[in-house]
Motif scaffolding. Structure first.
Motif, PDB file in Angstrom:
ATOM      1  N   PRO A 134       0.813  -1.219   0.000  1.00 17.01           N
ATOM      2  CA  PRO A 134       0.000   0.000   0.000  1.00 17.01           C
ATOM      3  C   PRO A 134       0.850   1.275   0.000  1.00 17.01           C
ATOM      4  O   PRO A 134       1.825   1.395   0.743  1.00 17.01           O
ATOM      5  CB  PRO A 134      -0.794  -0.116   1.313  1.00 17.01           C
ATOM      6  CG  PRO A 134      -0.861  -1.587   1.574  1.00 17.01           C
ATOM      7  CD  PRO A 134       0.455  -2.119   1.091  1.00 17.01           C
ATOM      8  N   GLY A 135       0.484   2.177  -0.888  1.00 21.84           N
ATOM      9  CA  GLY A 135       1.180   3.451  -0.980  1.00 21.84           C
ATOM     10  C   GLY A 135       2.499   3.387  -1.737  1.00 21.84           C
ATOM     11  O   GLY A 135       3.168   4.398  -1.898  1.00 21.84           O
ATOM     12  N   ARG A 136       2.870   2.221  -2.200  1.00 24.75           N
ATOM     13  CA  ARG A 136       4.136   2.094  -2.928  1.00 24.75           C
ATOM     14  C   ARG A 136       3.895   1.523  -4.309  1.00 24.75           C
ATOM     15  O   ARG A 136       3.707   2.256  -5.250  1.00 24.75           O
ATOM     16  CB  ARG A 136       5.125   1.262  -2.128  1.00 24.75           C
ATOM     17  CG  ARG A 136       5.463   1.990  -0.817  1.00 24.75           C
ATOM     18  CD  ARG A 136       6.701   1.634  -0.172  1.00 24.75           C
ATOM     19  NE  ARG A 136       7.886   1.784  -0.977  1.00 24.75           N
ATOM     20  CZ  ARG A 136       9.083   1.564  -0.478  1.00 24.75           C
ATOM     21  NH1 ARG A 136       9.225   1.202   0.762  1.00 24.75           N
ATOM     22  NH2 ARG A 136      10.142   1.702  -1.226  1.00 24.75           N
ATOM     23  N   CYS A 137       3.892   0.203  -4.430  1.00 24.61           N
ATOM     24  CA  CYS A 137       3.718  -0.406  -5.747  1.00 24.61           C
ATOM     25  C   CYS A 137       3.461  -1.898  -5.612  1.00 24.61           C
ATOM     26  O   CYS A 137       3.450  -2.450  -4.514  1.00 24.61           O
ATOM     27  CB  CYS A 137       4.958  -0.163  -6.617  1.00 24.61           C
ATOM     28  SG  CYS A 137       6.448  -0.992  -6.026  1.00 24.61           S
ATOM     29  N   LEU A 138       3.259  -2.531  -6.764  1.00 28.78           N
ATOM     30  CA  LEU A 138       3.188  -3.979  -6.839  1.00 28.78           C
ATOM     31  C   LEU A 138       4.597  -4.471  -7.130  1.00 28.78           C
ATOM     32  O   LEU A 138       5.205  -4.077  -8.128  1.00 28.78           O
ATOM     33  CB  LEU A 138       2.234  -4.429  -7.950  1.00 28.78           C
ATOM     34  CG  LEU A 138       2.247  -5.923  -8.264  1.00 28.78           C
ATOM     35  CD1 LEU A 138       1.712  -6.725  -7.078  1.00 28.78           C
ATOM     36  CD2 LEU A 138       1.437  -6.206  -9.519  1.00 28.78           C
ATOM     37  N   TYR A 139       5.112  -5.282  -6.252  1.00 26.75           N
ATOM     38  CA  TYR A 139       6.420  -5.907  -6.469  1.00 26.75           C
ATOM     39  C   TYR A 139       6.182  -7.272  -7.085  1.00 26.75           C
ATOM     40  O   TYR A 139       5.479  -8.106  -6.512  1.00 26.75           O
ATOM     41  CB  TYR A 139       7.182  -6.064  -5.153  1.00 26.75           C
ATOM     42  CG  TYR A 139       7.595  -4.761  -4.528  1.00 26.75           C
ATOM     43  CD1 TYR A 139       8.765  -4.118  -4.912  1.00 26.75           C
ATOM     44  CD2 TYR A 139       6.807  -4.163  -3.552  1.00 26.75           C
ATOM     45  CE1 TYR A 139       9.147  -2.917  -4.341  1.00 26.75           C
ATOM     46  CE2 TYR A 139       7.184  -2.964  -2.971  1.00 26.75           C
ATOM     47  CZ  TYR A 139       8.353  -2.352  -3.369  1.00 26.75           C
ATOM     48  OH  TYR A 139       8.723  -1.165  -2.791  1.00 26.75           O
ATOM     49  N   SER A 140       6.735  -7.490  -8.275  1.00 29.55           N
ATOM     50  CA  SER A 140       6.668  -8.784  -8.945  1.00 29.55           C
ATOM     51  C   SER A 140       8.076  -9.374  -8.925  1.00 29.55           C
ATOM     52  O   SER A 140       8.915  -9.022  -9.747  1.00 29.55           O
ATOM     53  CB  SER A 140       6.170  -8.635 -10.377  1.00 29.55           C
ATOM     54  OG  SER A 140       4.838  -8.162 -10.370  1.00 29.55           O
ATOM     55  N   ILE A 141       8.300 -10.249  -7.975  1.00 26.39           N
ATOM     56  CA  ILE A 141       9.629 -10.810  -7.760  1.00 26.39           C
ATOM     57  C   ILE A 141       9.772 -12.112  -8.536  1.00 26.39           C
ATOM     58  O   ILE A 141       9.043 -13.079  -8.287  1.00 26.39           O
ATOM     59  CB  ILE A 141       9.894 -11.056  -6.249  1.00 26.39           C
ATOM     60  CG1 ILE A 141       9.685  -9.776  -5.438  1.00 26.39           C
ATOM     61  CG2 ILE A 141      11.273 -11.658  -6.032  1.00 26.39           C
ATOM     62  CD1 ILE A 141      10.585  -8.641  -5.805  1.00 26.39           C
ATOM     63  N   GLU A 142      10.685 -12.123  -9.480  1.00 28.16           N
ATOM     64  CA  GLU A 142      10.997 -13.324 -10.254  1.00 28.16           C
ATOM     65  C   GLU A 142      12.301 -13.965  -9.802  1.00 28.16           C
ATOM     66  O   GLU A 142      12.487 -15.166  -9.957  1.00 28.16           O
ATOM     67  CB  GLU A 142      11.114 -12.982 -11.738  1.00 28.16           C
ATOM     68  CG  GLU A 142       9.820 -12.554 -12.375  1.00 28.16           C
ATOM     69  CD  GLU A 142       9.996 -12.213 -13.844  1.00 28.16           C
ATOM     70  OE1 GLU A 142      10.866 -12.806 -14.505  1.00 28.16           O
ATOM     71  OE2 GLU A 142       9.262 -11.338 -14.325  1.00 28.16           O
ATOM     72  N   ASN A 143      13.207 -13.131  -9.264  1.00 32.44           N
ATOM     73  CA  ASN A 143      14.539 -13.611  -8.896  1.00 32.44           C
ATOM     74  C   ASN A 143      14.865 -13.235  -7.459  1.00 32.44           C
ATOM     75  O   ASN A 143      14.638 -12.097  -7.041  1.00 32.44           O
ATOM     76  CB  ASN A 143      15.604 -12.979  -9.798  1.00 32.44           C
ATOM     77  CG  ASN A 143      15.311 -13.210 -11.258  1.00 32.44           C
ATOM     78  OD1 ASN A 143      15.208 -14.337 -11.724  1.00 32.44           O
ATOM     79  ND2 ASN A 143      15.149 -12.122 -11.993  1.00 32.44           N
TER      80      ASN A 143
END
Length: 156
Positions: free
Chosen positions: A7-16
């Motif tokens: 919330p208030g930042r972003c969507l983190y999509s972690i692949e590595n």
């Protein structure tokens, strides 16, 4: 892939997930059984890389039964090697864990960086470029296995 909406930042999509070896996932060159189990769980969700100059000469043996990509390099300029590897992976989808001065550059190019204070200590200069500080690698890995912890730490 691990998707974490903060919330208030972003969507983190972690692949590595990138781990420094000595002092981060290994103490005195050895990975504990608990950490092995947690890394195995991560390997089911993301690509896991272990980066090392292999000070103790044990990394290959310790990682052989884990589904990780072990990358070794010369001891000189280790920070440059680590940063280049993380950049090539795509820093925007990578979280890095480390404890040493030579982890600074890879922290600067990763999406999330986690400084780990384990038995071998942590370079205090690493704090200035890290997003999170944890008291153990187990706590650090749990940020991904139990993402509400990561959300609570990073939300605005």
């Amino acid at each position: 892939m691990i998707n974490i909406e903060v919330p208030g930042r972003c969507l983190y999509s972690i692949e590595n997930v990138v781990f420094d070896y000595n002092g981060t996932i290994a103490v005195n060159g050895i990975i504990s059984s608990t950490i092995r189990e947690k890394i195995a769980l991560l390997c089911e969700m993301v690509n896991v890389y272990v980066l090392t100059a292999d000070t103790y000469g044990s990394a290959a043996k310790e990682c052989e039964d884990l589904n990780v990509r072990l990358m070794t390099f010369p001891r000189d300029d280790a920070g440059d090697y680590k940063a280049k590897i993380v950049s090539n992976l795509g820093g925007n989808n990578t979280i890095c864990f480390g404890n040493g001065y030579n982890d600074r550059k890879m922290f600067e190019v990763s999406k999330i960086s986690v400084a780990v204070l384990e038995e071998e200590g942590m370079c205090s200069n690493l704090l200035s470029v890290s997003d999170i500080l944890v008291k153990s690698i187990e706590d650090g890995i749990n940020l991904l296995l139990k993402p509400n912890r990561l959300i609570a730490t990073l939300r605005k």
